[in-house]
Enzyme design. Structure first.
Site, mmCIF file in Angstrom:
data_model
loop_
_atom_site.group_PDB
_atom_site.id
_atom_site.type_symbol
_atom_site.label_atom_id
_atom_site.label_comp_id
_atom_site.label_asym_id
_atom_site.label_seq_id
_atom_site.Cartn_x
_atom_site.Cartn_y
_atom_site.Cartn_z
ATOM 1 N NE ARG A 60 -4.268 -1.488 0.273
ATOM 2 C CZ ARG A 60 -4.443 -2.442 -0.604
ATOM 3 N NH1 ARG A 60 -3.692 -2.668 -1.762
ATOM 4 N NH2 ARG A 60 -5.622 -3.270 -0.618
ATOM 5 C CG HIS A 114 -3.216 -0.866 -7.140
ATOM 6 N ND1 HIS A 114 -3.587 -0.420 -5.843
ATOM 7 C CD2 HIS A 114 -3.039 -2.275 -6.496
ATOM 8 C CE1 HIS A 114 -3.664 -1.072 -4.791
ATOM 9 N NE2 HIS A 114 -3.677 -2.375 -5.279
#
Ligand code: GLV
Length: 301
Positions: free
Chosen positions: A216, A264
């Site tokens: 993250r 991502h």
């Protein structure tokens, strides 16, 4: 069985997900947020992909919240998340394999300097650098869950000196980092791990180490990482995740010569397998059977 399906799913993907889930659980009715609004009490389960805060509030009959994402940090940060409703994260061997592939690719590319060669190609420069053996490269994987363990296993299989670490197991982080050439972050984002990759963390890595963040954006203090890259102390960063996604135009990471950036995409949830996993848990919730992959809300993953 009325199931809410919502979250970070584009309009095109929504149809694909609905179809895959429908095939996996034909007896369910899949509702989007607008349809579920008409009768909140009718919704007994939710299948969600990193939904916006508030999406799950005011649904008195929820028996299960099944995430399509492995990481549930945004869900847990939602103050309106109904308390007491079981929350399951996605654990899918297909996603685990994809993540291990990305971790392995980053390790190989960093070890052999392939990102540096790509940069030299852009500059039209023909120059060979020294070549090390895999067993001379020390790789530390942060995170010993499904994703971290499999990534470490695949990397070790290729001959790298691999160690795995978590907050609960492993040597003190500073002593591990001091003997690390490539550090790969696959930790869950929790209050204990937010901002872990900061100036202090980067300072204990040996000069010319590299950082791979596949977890993250919140794990990294961007300014500290940029400072370590700009000073040349850190060789390279491979970054898949960011504080704000999509990464805003003009962010220093976009054009940084020492950053390899992914949108991502290190390990996407595959509807073909994940729909079956979600369906099995939904059936278990309906039938009062034990649920799989439950999140411990206190631990944060
Ligand atoms: C993606 O980041 C996920 O958590 O599945």
């Amino acid at each position: 069985m009325n199931v809410l399906l919502c979250g970070d799913i584009g309009a095109a993907d929504f149809g694909a997900w609905q179809q895959a889930l429908q095939a996996a659980l034909p007896e369910a009715r899949w509702l989007d947020l607008a349809a579920a609004r008409a009768d909140p009490a009718a919704v007994v389960a939710a299948v969600v992909a990193n939904p916006l805060p508030g999406s799950l509030a005011g649904r008195p009959n929820l028996r299960l919240i099944q995430s399509l994402w492995a990481g549930v940090d945004r869900l847990l940060a939602d103050a309106t998340l109904p308390p007491g409703v079981p929350l399951a994260r996605m654990v899918d061997p297909a996603m685990t394999a994809a993540m291990a592939e990305t971790a392995l690719w980053a390790t190989l590319a960093l070890h052999r300097g392939f990102f540096a060669y790509a940069q030299r190609q852009r500059e039209g420069r023909w120059r060979v650098h020294a070549q090390r053996r895999a067993d001379e490269v020390r790789v530390s994987v942060l995170g010993r869950g499904q994703l971290g363990s499999e990534a470490a296993r695949r990397i070790a299989q290729q001959g790298y000196r691999t160690r795995a670490w978590s907050l609960r197991e492993g040597p003190p982080l500073a002593s591990l980092l001091a003997e690390t050439d490539i550090v790969i972050n696959l930790l869950p984002l929790t209050p204990a791990t937010r901002g872990l990759i900061d100036a202090g963390f980067l300072a204990v890595l040996p000069p010319q180490a590299s950082v791979v963040n596949l977890a993250r954006g919140g794990h990294v203090v961007d300014a500290d990482l940029l400072a370590a890259l700009d000073s040349g102390r850190l060789r390279h960063a491979v970054l898949d995740v960011f504080h704000t996604e999509p990464l805003p135009a003009g962010h220093a990471f976009w054009q940084h010569p020492r950053v390899m950036l992914l949108p991502h995409a290190a390990a996407l949830t595959d509807p073909r397998s994940a729909a079956l996993i979600a369906a099995a848990n939904l059936r278990a919730a309906r039938d009062g059977l034990p649920l799989s992959n439950l999140v411990d809300r206190a631990k944060g993953y």
